[in-house]
Motif scaffolding. Structure first.
Motif, short mmCIF file in Angstrom:
data_model
loop_
_atom_site.label_atom_id
_atom_site.label_comp_id
_atom_site.label_asym_id
_atom_site.label_seq_id
_atom_site.Cartn_x
_atom_site.Cartn_y
_atom_site.Cartn_z
N SER A 97 0.81 -1.21 0.00
CA SER A 97 0.00 0.00 0.00
C SER A 97 0.84 1.26 0.00
CB SER A 97 -0.95 0.02 1.20
OG SER A 97 -0.21 0.07 2.41
N THR A 98 2.13 1.11 0.34
CA THR A 98 3.02 2.28 0.35
C THR A 98 3.97 2.29 -0.83
OG1 THR A 98 4.61 1.11 1.78
CG2 THR A 98 2.89 2.42 2.87
N ASP A 99 3.86 1.29 -1.68
CA ASP A 99 4.75 1.20 -2.84
C ASP A 99 4.31 2.19 -3.90
OD1 ASP A 99 6.40 0.57 -4.90
OD2 ASP A 99 5.95 -1.59 -4.93
N PRO A 100 5.14 3.19 -4.26
CA PRO A 100 4.72 4.17 -5.26
C PRO A 100 4.48 3.57 -6.63
CG PRO A 100 7.04 4.45 -4.67
CD PRO A 100 6.48 3.46 -3.72
N LYS A 101 5.08 2.40 -6.90
CA LYS A 101 4.85 1.75 -8.19
C LYS A 101 3.42 1.22 -8.31
CE LYS A 101 9.68 0.33 -8.77
NZ LYS A 101 10.60 -0.82 -8.96
N ARG A 102 2.78 1.02 -7.19
CA ARG A 102 1.41 0.49 -7.19
C ARG A 102 0.36 1.59 -7.09
NH1 ARG A 102 0.97 -5.03 -6.41
NH2 ARG A 102 2.95 -6.09 -6.00
N LYS A 103 0.77 2.83 -7.31
CA LYS A 103 -0.15 3.96 -7.29
C LYS A 103 0.05 4.78 -8.56
CE LYS A 103 0.11 4.42 -2.24
NZ LYS A 103 -1.31 4.26 -1.86
N ALA A 104 -1.03 5.39 -9.05
CA ALA A 104 -0.93 6.23 -10.23
C ALA A 104 -0.27 7.55 -9.88
CB ALA A 104 -2.32 6.48 -10.81
N LYS A 105 0.49 8.12 -10.84
CA LYS A 105 1.10 9.43 -10.63
C LYS A 105 0.04 10.49 -10.87
CE LYS A 105 5.74 7.88 -11.95
NZ LYS A 105 6.87 8.08 -12.88
N SER A 106 -0.73 10.77 -9.84
CA SER A 106 -1.88 11.66 -9.96
C SER A 106 -2.08 12.41 -8.65
CB SER A 106 -3.15 10.86 -10.29
OG SER A 106 -4.31 11.65 -10.18
N ASN A 107 -2.73 13.56 -8.74
CA ASN A 107 -3.08 14.33 -7.54
C ASN A 107 -4.41 13.90 -6.94
OD1 ASN A 107 -0.78 15.97 -7.72
ND2 ASN A 107 -1.79 17.34 -9.19
N ASP A 108 -4.99 12.88 -7.50
CA ASP A 108 -6.27 12.37 -6.99
C ASP A 108 -6.08 11.89 -5.55
OD1 ASP A 108 -8.58 10.77 -6.41
OD2 ASP A 108 -8.95 10.62 -8.56
N THR A 149 -0.72 -6.22 -13.08
CA THR A 149 -1.18 -6.61 -14.42
C THR A 149 -2.66 -6.29 -14.64
OG1 THR A 149 -1.73 -8.85 -13.64
CG2 THR A 149 0.51 -8.47 -14.47
N ASN A 150 -3.36 -5.96 -13.58
CA ASN A 150 -4.80 -5.62 -13.68
C ASN A 150 -5.04 -4.31 -12.92
OD1 ASN A 150 -7.56 -5.51 -13.94
ND2 ASN A 150 -7.97 -7.19 -12.49
N LYS A 151 -4.84 -3.18 -13.63
CA LYS A 151 -4.96 -1.88 -12.98
C LYS A 151 -6.40 -1.40 -12.85
CE LYS A 151 -0.32 -0.30 -14.09
NZ LYS A 151 0.52 0.79 -14.60
N ASP A 152 -7.33 -2.25 -13.27
CA ASP A 152 -8.74 -1.94 -13.02
C ASP A 152 -9.14 -2.32 -11.60
OD1 ASP A 152 -11.42 -1.13 -14.00
OD2 ASP A 152 -11.91 -3.24 -13.63
#
Length: 439
Positions: free
Chosen positions: A13-24, A36-39
């Motif tokens: 949950s803290t891995d930046p690779k598992r989060k979108a680069k967004s201000n959301d 592999t499934n970003k949905d």
């Protein structure tokens, strides 16, 4: 052993690779459990996984949507943050269509046809319905000077639309309402209540649509609204109200021409002993008050009433009036026959309420009822003329009164008889009690 320890301490949950680069802000509380499934997005608070991306996660955290389960670990701060972001994003998307239209209008000096001019409204899908209703509402707003308005002002529903939405049942609370405490709401309601109490306004006025629209309109204006003065209420606002009624009348006239209508006449006497005759017009569009005529100086015979009714029929249009409804008195019956002779397409119909009232009057004259009515009148008169007995009677009946005032004296008579029968045991105890006290 070092590799095992490092894998155990890894938190996806803290891995930046598992989060979108967004201000959301949703990505502060969610991540991709499977790259592999970003949905698929997982909530870092309760670890619930859900499809449809970060939007569904924000709805999960906001806890304001019926098709998404509420996160059991969300807080009021997180809920507020998600709701504010989603509503702001939604408004900006909707406003983009309107603002693009304004740019075309400012550049060319005239409105260019846009992609939403001929919009079709879907029969299902709440999100689509909200979007299309917003577009339709924007099209109905005046185009003049709109570039000086804020986006929120362009997208805000009118007080009439808000009241119509509330009348259909419970609705989701707005963000503004959620930010107010219970004490703040009670203080505002107390101010409204004091206005009713100090000015002797009937409580039933709170059920009127105009009262609810007024409260919503004040809320939309926000703090600092200066109320109308005595002069504004008496002159300019009254003139504006008359203009609005004239517009409403034109709307009713269209219904009169399309469906036909019924002219309703009702006579009454006011506190100044003036005999007034009200005229109303009923159609599928509703009932519209047409006029009140002072007929105090006139003889209310059939000829006079027929002429007055015929004049109103001509004002509405003989081809539009299907029937006339009046009292069932002799002069009105004769006037109705005269009108049916003069206008073959017209029907005269007696008022059903007045017919029932006359029936009660005739029933009261029958010997079986006349004596009971007289006895009941003697009993109630005796009780209501003596304060101690009246107070004792109300104690026996649980605060209930015997005399119930109806629309007419004949209705009042039978309602009172009904109460005497209903409280007969209490009345027996009352008179036994005072009989013993006298002895």
């Amino acid at each position: 052993m070092a590799e095992i320890s490092e894998s155990e301490s890894y938190d996806p949950s803290t891995d930046p690779k598992r989060k979108a680069k967004s201000n959301d802000p949703g990505w502060k509380y969610g991540f991709w459990p499977d790259l592999t499934n970003k949905d698929l997005v997982e909530c870092s608070l309760c670890h619930k996984q859900m499809h449809s991306g970060i939007k569904r996660l924000k709805q999960h955290l906001a806890a304001g949507y019926g098709d998404v389960a509420k996160c059991p670990k969300t807080t009021s701060e997180i809920m507020w943050e998600m709701q504010q972001y989603m509503q702001g994003t939604s408004r900006m998307k909707r406003a983009r269509v309107i603002l693009d239209d304004d740019v075309q209008e400012l550049e060319t000096g005239e409105r260019q046809p846009s992609s939403h001019d001929s919009v079709t409204y879907p029969s299902s899908g709440t999100a689509s319905k909200r979007k299309q209703s917003t577009l339709r509402f924007a099209e109905l707003q005046p185009r003049v000077g709109k570039q000086n308005q804020s986006v929120a002002a362009l997208l805000r529903k009118t007080p009439e639309e808000v009241d119509e939405r509330h009348s259909k049942g419970p609705t989701q609370r707005t963000i503004e309402a959620c930010t107010k405490s219970k004490e703040e709401r009670e203080r505002a309601l107390m101010h409204i209540a004091n206005f009713f109490y100090e000015n002797d306004i009937p409580f039933s006025a709170a059920n009127s649509r105009s009262f609810k629209i007024m409260v919503e309109s004040i809320g939309q204006m926000g703090p600092g609204l200066k109320p109308p003065s005595f002069h504004e209420l008496r002159v300019p606002l009254l003139e504006n109200a008359k203009k609005e009624i004239d517009k409403l009348k034109e709307k009713h006239k269209l219904a009169w021409k399309q469906y036909g209508c019924t002219l309703i006449s009702d006579g009454w006497t006011d506190k100044r002993d003036r005999h007034l005759i009200n005229f109303l017009v009923n159609s599928p569009e509703g009932t519209f008050f047409l006029e009140s005529v002072d007929a105090s100086s006139e003889s209310h015979d059939a000829t006079m009433l027929a002429a007055l009714l015929e004049k109103k029929v001509e004002e509405i249009g003989k081809e539009n009036v299907v029937q006339i409804v009046t009292d069932n008195e002799v002069n009105y019956k004769a006037a109705g026959r005269l009108l049916e002779g003069r206008i073959p397409t017209l029907f005269w119909t007696p008022c059903a309420t007045h017919c029932l009232d006359l029936m009660l009057e005739d029933i009261g004259k029958l010997a079986e009822f006349k004596s009971n009515i007289a006895s009941g009148r003697h009993i109630t008169t005796f009780i209501y003329r003596h304060g101690r007995i009246l107070n004792a009677m109300r104690e026996q009946t649980g605060g209930k009164d015997l005399v119930r005032v109806g629309a007419t004296r004949f209705v009042t008579t039978f309602l009172t008889l009904q109460n005497l029968y209903k409280h007969k045991n209490a009345l027996r105890k009352l008179f036994v009690r005072f009989g013993l006290a006298l002895n």
